[in-house]
Scaffold this motif. Structure first.
Motif, PDB file in Angstrom:
ATOM      1  N   ASP A  53     -55.457  29.813 -13.890  1.00 17.84           N
ATOM      2  CA  ASP A  53     -55.362  30.525 -12.609  1.00 17.84           C
ATOM      3  C   ASP A  53     -54.335  29.902 -11.662  1.00 17.84           C
ATOM      4  O   ASP A  53     -54.339  30.162 -10.477  1.00 17.84           O
ATOM      5  CB  ASP A  53     -56.730  30.614 -11.929  1.00 17.84           C
ATOM      6  N   ARG A  54     -53.446  29.084 -12.208  1.00 14.32           N
ATOM      7  CA  ARG A  54     -52.404  28.481 -11.379  1.00 14.32           C
ATOM      8  C   ARG A  54     -51.388  29.525 -10.941  1.00 14.32           C
ATOM      9  O   ARG A  54     -51.186  30.544 -11.586  1.00 14.32           O
ATOM     10  CB  ARG A  54     -51.654  27.405 -12.157  1.00 14.32           C
ATOM     11  N   ARG A  55     -50.743  29.226  -9.867  1.00 16.61           N
ATOM     12  CA  ARG A  55     -49.611  30.010  -9.406  1.00 16.61           C
ATOM     13  C   ARG A  55     -48.358  29.226  -9.785  1.00 16.61           C
ATOM     14  O   ARG A  55     -48.371  28.003  -9.848  1.00 16.61           O
ATOM     15  CB  ARG A  55     -49.652  30.219  -7.891  1.00 16.61           C
ATOM     16  N   TRP A  56     -47.288  29.938 -10.029  1.00 14.89           N
ATOM     17  CA  TRP A  56     -46.027  29.327 -10.428  1.00 14.89           C
ATOM     18  C   TRP A  56     -44.951  29.708  -9.424  1.00 14.89           C
ATOM     19  O   TRP A  56     -44.926  30.834  -8.939  1.00 14.89           O
ATOM     20  CB  TRP A  56     -45.631  29.794 -11.831  1.00 14.89           C
ATOM     21  N   ARG A  57     -44.084  28.788  -9.117  1.00  8.78           N
ATOM     22  CA  ARG A  57     -42.975  29.014  -8.197  1.00  8.78           C
ATOM     23  C   ARG A  57     -41.721  29.262  -9.037  1.00  8.78           C
ATOM     24  O   ARG A  57     -41.427  28.509  -9.964  1.00  8.78           O
ATOM     25  CB  ARG A  57     -42.763  27.783  -7.321  1.00  8.78           C
ATOM     26  N   CYS A  58     -40.989  30.307  -8.684  1.00 12.31           N
ATOM     27  CA  CYS A  58     -39.749  30.642  -9.378  1.00 12.31           C
ATOM     28  C   CYS A  58     -38.636  30.735  -8.344  1.00 12.31           C
ATOM     29  O   CYS A  58     -38.767  31.440  -7.340  1.00 12.31           O
ATOM     30  CB  CYS A  58     -39.905  31.976 -10.111  1.00 12.31           C
ATOM     31  N   ILE A  59     -37.552  30.006  -8.581  1.00  6.88           N
ATOM     32  CA  ILE A  59     -36.382  30.052  -7.714  1.00  6.88           C
ATOM     33  C   ILE A  59     -35.196  30.422  -8.601  1.00  6.88           C
ATOM     34  O   ILE A  59     -34.893  29.717  -9.565  1.00  6.88           O
ATOM     35  CB  ILE A  59     -36.149  28.699  -7.011  1.00  6.88           C
ATOM     36  N   THR A  60     -34.558  31.537  -8.273  1.00 10.72           N
ATOM     37  CA  THR A  60     -33.482  32.054  -9.110  1.00 10.72           C
ATOM     38  C   THR A  60     -32.467  32.814  -8.254  1.00 10.72           C
ATOM     39  O   THR A  60     -32.767  33.187  -7.126  1.00 10.72           O
ATOM     40  CB  THR A  60     -34.041  32.981 -10.216  1.00 10.72           C
ATOM     41  N   ARG A  61     -31.289  33.050  -8.797  1.00  3.01           N
ATOM     42  CA  ARG A  61     -30.280  33.869  -8.108  1.00  3.01           C
ATOM     43  C   ARG A  61     -30.426  35.337  -8.482  1.00  3.01           C
ATOM     44  O   ARG A  61     -29.777  36.192  -7.903  1.00  3.01           O
ATOM     45  CB  ARG A  61     -28.877  33.383  -8.450  1.00  3.01           C
ATOM     46  N   THR A  62     -31.287  35.647  -9.435  1.00  3.59           N
ATOM     47  CA  THR A  62     -31.509  37.021  -9.878  1.00  3.59           C
ATOM     48  C   THR A  62     -32.586  37.668  -9.011  1.00  3.59           C
ATOM     49  O   THR A  62     -33.612  37.055  -8.736  1.00  3.59           O
ATOM     50  CB  THR A  62     -31.936  37.032 -11.357  1.00  3.59           C
ATOM     51  N   ALA A  63     -32.359  38.907  -8.620  1.00  4.31           N
ATOM     52  CA  ALA A  63     -33.314  39.621  -7.770  1.00  4.31           C
ATOM     53  C   ALA A  63     -34.674  39.743  -8.443  1.00  4.31           C
ATOM     54  O   ALA A  63     -34.768  40.003  -9.641  1.00  4.31           O
ATOM     55  CB  ALA A  63     -32.775  41.007  -7.435  1.00  4.31           C
ATOM     56  N   LEU A  64     -35.722  39.523  -7.653  1.00  7.26           N
ATOM     57  CA  LEU A  64     -37.110  39.683  -8.104  1.00  7.26           C
ATOM     58  C   LEU A  64     -37.766  40.769  -7.266  1.00  7.26           C
ATOM     59  O   LEU A  64     -37.422  40.959  -6.106  1.00  7.26           O
ATOM     60  CB  LEU A  64     -37.891  38.382  -7.919  1.00  7.26           C
ATOM     61  N   ALA A  65     -38.739  41.446  -7.864  1.00 11.87           N
ATOM     62  CA  ALA A  65     -39.530  42.445  -7.140  1.00 11.87           C
ATOM     63  C   ALA A  65     -40.988  42.276  -7.549  1.00 11.87           C
ATOM     64  O   ALA A  65     -41.290  41.844  -8.670  1.00 11.87           O
ATOM     65  CB  ALA A  65     -39.052  43.857  -7.464  1.00 11.87           C
ATOM     66  N   ASP A  66     -41.892  42.599  -6.631  1.00 12.89           N
ATOM     67  CA  ASP A  66     -43.319  42.521  -6.940  1.00 12.89           C
ATOM     68  C   ASP A  66     -43.603  43.333  -8.200  1.00 12.89           C
ATOM     69  O   ASP A  66     -43.130  44.457  -8.341  1.00 12.89           O
ATOM     70  CB  ASP A  66     -44.160  43.054  -5.789  1.00 12.89           C
ATOM     71  N   GLY A  67     -44.355  42.724  -9.132  1.00 15.62           N
ATOM     72  CA  GLY A  67     -44.716  43.399 -10.372  1.00 15.62           C
ATOM     73  C   GLY A  67     -43.768  43.146 -11.530  1.00 15.62           C
ATOM     74  O   GLY A  67     -44.093  43.471 -12.674  1.00 15.62           O
ATOM     75  N   ASP A  68     -42.590  42.567 -11.271  1.00 18.37           N
ATOM     76  CA  ASP A  68     -41.672  42.244 -12.359  1.00 18.37           C
ATOM     77  C   ASP A  68     -42.334  41.253 -13.313  1.00 18.37           C
ATOM     78  O   ASP A  68     -43.233  40.493 -12.928  1.00 18.37           O
ATOM     79  CB  ASP A  68     -40.382  41.613 -11.831  1.00 18.37           C
ATOM     80  N   ILE A  69     -41.859  41.238 -14.554  1.00 16.13           N
ATOM     81  CA  ILE A  69     -42.318  40.270 -15.551  1.00 16.13           C
ATOM     82  C   ILE A  69     -41.212  39.241 -15.748  1.00 16.13           C
ATOM     83  O   ILE A  69     -40.044  39.598 -15.922  1.00 16.13           O
ATOM     84  CB  ILE A  69     -42.625  40.956 -16.897  1.00 16.13           C
ATOM     85  N   VAL A  70     -41.585  37.967 -15.705  1.00 13.22           N
ATOM     86  CA  VAL A  70     -40.658  36.870 -15.964  1.00 13.22           C
ATOM     87  C   VAL A  70     -41.109  36.190 -17.240  1.00 13.22           C
ATOM     88  O   VAL A  70     -42.269  35.779 -17.360  1.00 13.22           O
ATOM     89  CB  VAL A  70     -40.630  35.861 -14.793  1.00 13.22           C
ATOM     90  N   GLU A  71     -40.212  36.078 -18.208  1.00 17.50           N
ATOM     91  CA  GLU A  71     -40.508  35.401 -19.468  1.00 17.50           C
ATOM     92  C   GLU A  71     -39.724  34.100 -19.522  1.00 17.50           C
ATOM     93  O   GLU A  71     -38.534  34.071 -19.198  1.00 17.50           O
ATOM     94  CB  GLU A  71     -40.125  36.288 -20.650  1.00 17.50           C
ATOM     95  N   CYS A  72     -40.430  33.039 -19.919  1.00 18.22           N
ATOM     96  CA  CYS A  72     -39.792  31.724 -20.007  1.00 18.22           C
ATOM     97  C   CYS A  72     -40.550  30.867 -21.008  1.00 18.22           C
ATOM     98  O   CYS A  72     -41.773  30.727 -20.900  1.00 18.22           O
ATOM     99  CB  CYS A  72     -39.778  31.052 -18.637  1.00 18.22           C
ATOM    100  N   GLY A  73     -39.846  30.321 -21.975  1.00 15.46           N
ATOM    101  CA  GLY A  73     -40.468  29.412 -22.934  1.00 15.46           C
ATOM    102  C   GLY A  73     -41.621  30.026 -23.698  1.00 15.46           C
ATOM    103  O   GLY A  73     -42.590  29.341 -23.999  1.00 15.46           O
ATOM    104  N   GLY A  74     -41.573  31.306 -23.998  1.00 14.18           N
ATOM    105  CA  GLY A  74     -42.632  31.973 -24.747  1.00 14.18           C
ATOM    106  C   GLY A  74     -43.808  32.434 -23.908  1.00 14.18           C
ATOM    107  O   GLY A  74     -44.739  33.034 -24.431  1.00 14.18           O
ATOM    108  N   ALA A  75     -43.791  32.177 -22.612  1.00 12.32           N
ATOM    109  CA  ALA A  75     -44.884  32.605 -21.722  1.00 12.32           C
ATOM    110  C   ALA A  75     -44.393  33.767 -20.857  1.00 12.32           C
ATOM    111  O   ALA A  75     -43.194  33.907 -20.600  1.00 12.32           O
ATOM    112  CB  ALA A  75     -45.330  31.453 -20.837  1.00 12.32           C
TER     113      ALA A  75
END
Length: 106
Positions: A53-75
C-alpha cells in the motif's frame, strides 16, 4: 536550468513507459517509494492476503495524467495525482504520486 535537469535524468534516471489510452511513451524518471515515519509496515492485510500500500513518487520530463499507467522494472503503477512543475515560465518536470497495481488486476 531545465536542460540540466534533463541531463541529470538521462544519467541517473530509470527507464519507464507511460501508458495513456492506446499510446505509450518511453522516458527517464526518478521513481522511489514515499516513506512515512507513521507507517509501521509498507503493506496492508486484506482477506486475500497482504498488498503493497505504499505510494511512489515519480519525477519525469514526460507529461503525466491521473489514471496513466507507469511501467518500470517489470512493475506497473497507476498515477493517482500529478502536477507540472515550472522553473519561472518554463516547464521543468512532472511530479506524480503512484500506487502499485495489484497482480490480480492485470
Amino acid at each position: 536550468m531545465t536542460e540540466r535537469f534533463a541531463n541529470v535524468l538521462a544519467l541517473y534516471g530509470r527507464e519507464i513507459t507511460v501508458r495513456h489510452g492506446d499510446g505509450a511513451v518511453t522516458a527517464r524518471a526518478f521513481l522511489q517509494p514515499v516513506t512515512s515515519m507513521a507507517d509501521a509496515a509498507p503493506y496492508a492485510v486484506t482477506s486475500l492476503g497482504t498488498v503493497d500500500d505504499r505510494r511512489w513518487r515519480c519525477i519525469t520530463r514526460t507529461a503525466l495524467a491521473d489514471g496513466d499507467i507507469v511501467e518500470c522494472g517489470g512493475a506497473r503503477y497507476r498515477v493517482e495525482s500529478c502536477a507540472a512543475v515550472y522553473a519561472g515560465r518554463e516547464l521543468s518536470h512532472w511530479w506524480g504520486v503512484l500506487t502499485r497495481e495489484r497482480e490480480a488486476a492485470e
